[in-house]
Write an enzyme that holds these catalytic residues in place. Structure first.
Site, PDB file in Angstrom:
ATOM      1  N   HIS A 186       0.848  -1.186   0.000  1.00 51.72           N
ATOM      2  CA  HIS A 186       0.000   0.000   0.000  1.00 51.72           C
ATOM      3  C   HIS A 186       0.885   1.238   0.000  1.00 51.72           C
ATOM      4  O   HIS A 186       1.946   1.232   0.606  1.00 51.72           O
ATOM      5  CB  HIS A 186      -0.908   0.019   1.241  1.00 51.72           C
ATOM      6  N   ASP A 197      -8.028  -5.170  -0.197  1.00 52.87           N
ATOM      7  CA  ASP A 197      -8.527  -6.054  -1.248  1.00 52.87           C
ATOM      8  C   ASP A 197      -8.250  -7.531  -0.986  1.00 52.87           C
ATOM      9  O   ASP A 197      -8.796  -8.387  -1.673  1.00 52.87           O
ATOM     10  CB  ASP A 197      -7.912  -5.659  -2.603  1.00 52.87           C
TER      11      ASP A 197
HETATM   12  C1  LIG Z   1      -0.668  -0.799  -3.790  1.00 52.73           C
HETATM   13  C2  LIG Z   1       0.547  -0.529  -4.660  1.00 52.73           C
HETATM   14  C3  LIG Z   1       0.048  -0.077  -6.052  1.00 52.73           C
HETATM   15  C4  LIG Z   1       1.375   0.591  -4.029  1.00 52.73           C
HETATM   16  O1  LIG Z   1       2.317   0.979  -4.975  1.00 52.73           O
HETATM   17  P1  LIG Z   1       3.572   1.923  -4.633  1.00 52.73           P
HETATM   18  O2  LIG Z   1       3.322   2.704  -3.416  1.00 52.73           O
HETATM   19  O3  LIG Z   1       3.928   2.642  -5.875  1.00 52.73           O
HETATM   20  O4  LIG Z   1       4.683   0.873  -4.253  1.00 52.73           O
HETATM   21  P2  LIG Z   1       5.635   0.134  -5.276  1.00 52.73           P
HETATM   22  O5  LIG Z   1       4.802  -0.575  -6.267  1.00 52.73           O
HETATM   23  O6  LIG Z   1       6.662   1.097  -5.790  1.00 52.73           O
HETATM   24  O7  LIG Z   1       6.311  -0.910  -4.317  1.00 52.73           O
HETATM   25  C5  LIG Z   1       7.524  -0.726  -3.625  1.00 52.73           C
HETATM   26  C6  LIG Z   1       8.296  -2.033  -3.690  1.00 52.73           C
HETATM   27  O8  LIG Z   1       7.515  -3.077  -3.101  1.00 52.73           O
HETATM   28  C7  LIG Z   1       7.215  -4.087  -4.059  1.00 52.73           C
HETATM   29  N1  LIG Z   1       5.806  -4.445  -3.926  1.00 52.73           N
HETATM   30  C8  LIG Z   1       4.768  -3.596  -3.721  1.00 52.73           C
HETATM   31  N2  LIG Z   1       3.616  -4.278  -3.674  1.00 52.73           N
HETATM   32  C9  LIG Z   1       3.930  -5.558  -3.886  1.00 52.73           C
HETATM   33  C10 LIG Z   1       3.170  -6.726  -3.980  1.00 52.73           C
HETATM   34  N3  LIG Z   1       1.852  -6.683  -3.851  1.00 52.73           N
HETATM   35  N4  LIG Z   1       3.783  -7.884  -4.213  1.00 52.73           N
HETATM   36  C11 LIG Z   1       5.131  -7.925  -4.340  1.00 52.73           C
HETATM   37  N5  LIG Z   1       5.934  -6.850  -4.270  1.00 52.73           N
HETATM   38  C12 LIG Z   1       5.329  -5.677  -4.038  1.00 52.73           C
HETATM   39  C13 LIG Z   1       7.449  -3.436  -5.414  1.00 52.73           C
HETATM   40  O9  LIG Z   1       7.743  -4.372  -6.401  1.00 52.73           O
HETATM   41  C14 LIG Z   1       8.576  -2.498  -5.100  1.00 52.73           C
HETATM   42  O10 LIG Z   1       9.751  -3.260  -5.049  1.00 52.73           O
HETATM   43  P3  LIG Z   1      11.129  -2.680  -5.653  1.00 52.73           P
HETATM   44  O11 LIG Z   1      11.422  -1.453  -4.823  1.00 52.73           O
HETATM   45  O12 LIG Z   1      12.084  -3.809  -5.479  1.00 52.73           O
HETATM   46  O13 LIG Z   1      10.846  -2.324  -7.078  1.00 52.73           O
HETATM   47  C15 LIG Z   1       1.420  -1.788  -4.797  1.00 52.73           C
HETATM   48  O14 LIG Z   1       1.764  -2.234  -3.500  1.00 52.73           O
HETATM   49  C16 LIG Z   1       0.732  -2.893  -5.580  1.00 52.73           C
HETATM   50  O15 LIG Z   1       0.813  -2.907  -6.808  1.00 52.73           O
HETATM   51  N6  LIG Z   1       0.054  -3.846  -4.875  1.00 52.73           N
HETATM   52  C17 LIG Z   1      -0.677  -4.901  -5.555  1.00 52.73           C
HETATM   53  C18 LIG Z   1      -1.999  -4.378  -6.101  1.00 52.73           C
HETATM   54  C19 LIG Z   1      -2.980  -4.088  -4.993  1.00 52.73           C
HETATM   55  O16 LIG Z   1      -3.207  -4.892  -4.102  1.00 52.73           O
HETATM   56  N7  LIG Z   1      -3.621  -2.916  -5.087  1.00 52.73           N
HETATM   57  C20 LIG Z   1      -4.676  -2.514  -4.139  1.00 52.73           C
HETATM   58  C21 LIG Z   1      -4.215  -1.413  -3.257  1.00 52.73           C
HETATM   59  S1  LIG Z   1      -5.402  -1.052  -2.017  1.00 52.73           S
END
Ligand SMILES: CC(C)(COP(=O)(O)OP(=O)(O)OC[C@H]1O[C@@H](n2cnc3c(N)ncnc32)[C@H](O)[C@@H]1OP(=O)(O)O)[C@@H](O)C(=O)NCCC(=O)NCCS
Length: 395
Positions: free
Chosen positions: A280, A331
């Site tokens: 998140h 979720d």
């Molecule tokens: C929610 C979300 C979009 C937040 O995105 P964000 O703040 O931009 O965070 P990032 O995607 O940059 O994640 C930071 C790091 O954690 C990792 N990470 C984040 N969520 C992850 C997940 N669900 N599974 C595995 N790795 C994850 C990323 O790959 C990234 O790793 P890196 O630094 O080695 O590249 C992201 O966690 C995600 O895509 N989650 C899955 C989708 C989801 O459940 N969305 C609903 C949100 S309520």
């Protein structure tokens, strides 16, 4: 927009934002404060969520979705008379205008329900008596109408795509009960209504998330509430936002059984994929909403004598924690909870929308009350000094 100074942002988020801002870029606007708001407080370190001063746990245990909608719009919980009034207003407004019912019947059955919902929401504007006004009273009426109409759209489209007749809302039922009634054609059991109502409370509001930001950006141009909610619906659909709950269930179904789920998730992570339902932008710990949905998923599984999906979900948590240090978000457990209730996968995100429309409309009203167009800038890194060549001479 300014860099975060507000207590509503996690300090971890602020630190990360400060670091990226120094580097001259802030992809994802992390830690940026886009508005002053009185609607929602989130502490991403402590895992705390507060609507208008009330802790989410207090609200989910002691109020209903209708009361929370009133709270988000009005800034205070309703008394009995105010709540009864809202209930009867919503009940009277759940029936769809004729052209929207016809539109839903004409949409291709293979259309995704989120796309049908977005299309129908936009079409509602055509006959809304307040469409041209952004005044507080008009906005309040539109917020009630949209909250009443969205569940009818989702259930009507679902029945139509299956060749069934839509079921008219029952004015004696709450929004949660009506949703289940219009979906299945029978009055829902009290426990299911309570779970659905609690899920709506948990999804109703969440600060400056992507769909709410989309709604506020749209409202800030002085576009109307229907336009802003349509924009929010478009943003909610994505798998990084509301679309994740469907992806979670697809992952569980693909894994098949508790014994194979660990391997499935490890393979996903080893191949660089994200596990839906984890991570998140704001929470750096267990999402407090996931705590409640976890209990609900377990209870529903036990009541249905099938805890498979709940158990599989539990097995995934330590793996993602160990391999990626990520915790479940809202979720994650909503997926197994809805699936156990017999709700089709592609209605999971529309249910999110049915709840979040209350938060969106509260934010749209707040934006219209004290508006300035939201117009950030970008950091241009493209070429300069190019000269136009005649078209025949271009490569
Ligand atoms: C929610 C979300 C979009 C937040 O995105 P964000 O703040 O931009 O965070 P990032 O995607 O940059 O994640 C930071 C790091 O954690 C990792 N990470 C984040 N969520 C992850 C997940 N669900 N599974 C595995 N790795 C994850 C990323 O790959 C990234 O790793 P890196 O630094 O080695 O590249 C992201 O966690 C995600 O895509 N989650 C899955 C989708 C989801 O459940 N969305 C609903 C949100 S309520």
């Amino acid at each position: 927009m300014t860099q975060a100074v507000s207590s509503s942002s996690s300090s971890a988020g602020s630190a990360a934002a400060a670091a990226t801002a120094k580097a001259g870029s802030n992809a994802g606007l992390e830690g940026v404060v886009a508005a002053k708001s009185e609607i929602c407080f989130i502490d991403g370190i402590a895992g705390r969520l507060v609507y208008r001063g009330y802790e989410i746990g207090d609200l989910v245990e002691n109020t209903s979705f209708g009361e929370v909608a009133y709270l988000l719009w009005e800034g205070r919980l309703p008394n009995k008379q105010q709540f009864d009034q809202l209930k009867s207003d919503v009940a009277a407004l759940m029936t769809l205008p004729e052209h929207v019912s016809k539109l839903l019947a004409d949409l291709p059955a293979k259309m995704q329900p989120m796309d049908a919902l977005r299309t129908a929401c936009s079409a509602l504007a055509a006959v809304d008596p307040d469409v041209n006004s952004n005044e507080p009273d008009a906005n309040r009426r539109k917020a009630i109408r949209l909250t009443a109409q969205l569940p009818t759209i989702v259930t009507a489209f679902h029945r139509l795509r299956n060749g069934e007749k839509p079921i008219a809302p029952d004015p004696s039922l709450s929004i949660a009960a009506n949703f289940l009634y219009m979906l299945n054609g029978k009055k829902p059991h009290e426990t299911l209504t309570r779970v659905m109502d609690a899920a709506l409370v948990l999804h109703a509001e969440h600060g400056m998330n992507a769909s709410t930001f989309a709604a506020r950006v749209t409202a800030a141009t002085l576009a109307d509430m229907h336009a802003a909610v349509t924009a929010a619906l478009a943003a909610l659909k994505g798998p990084l936002h509301g679309g994740a709950n469907q992806d979670v269930m697809e992952m569980l179904l693909e894994a098949g059984k508790p014994e194979t789920v660990e391997k499935t998730v490890e393979e996903m992570l080893n191949s660089g994929k994200k596990v839906p339902g984890f991570g998140h932008r704001v929470y750096k710990t267990f999402d407090p909403r996931a705590t409640f949905l976890r209990k609900m998923s377990k209870q529903l599984g036990e009541a249905a004598k099938n805890t498979q999906w709940y158990e599989m979900s539990e097995r995934i948590i330590p793996i993602v924690k160990r391999m990626k240090n990520k915790d479940p978000n809202v979720d994650f457990f909503s997926a197994s909870a809805y699936y156990t209730m017999g709700i089709p996968l592609d209605l999971f995100t529309p249910i999110f929308a049915i709840a979040r429309v209350t938060g969106w409309t509260a934010h749209i009203m707040e934006q219209h009350k004290n508006n300035r167009i939201i117009r950030p800038t970008d950091d241009y890194v493209g070429p300069m000094g190019l000269k136009v060549e005649p078209i025949e001479k271009r490569a």
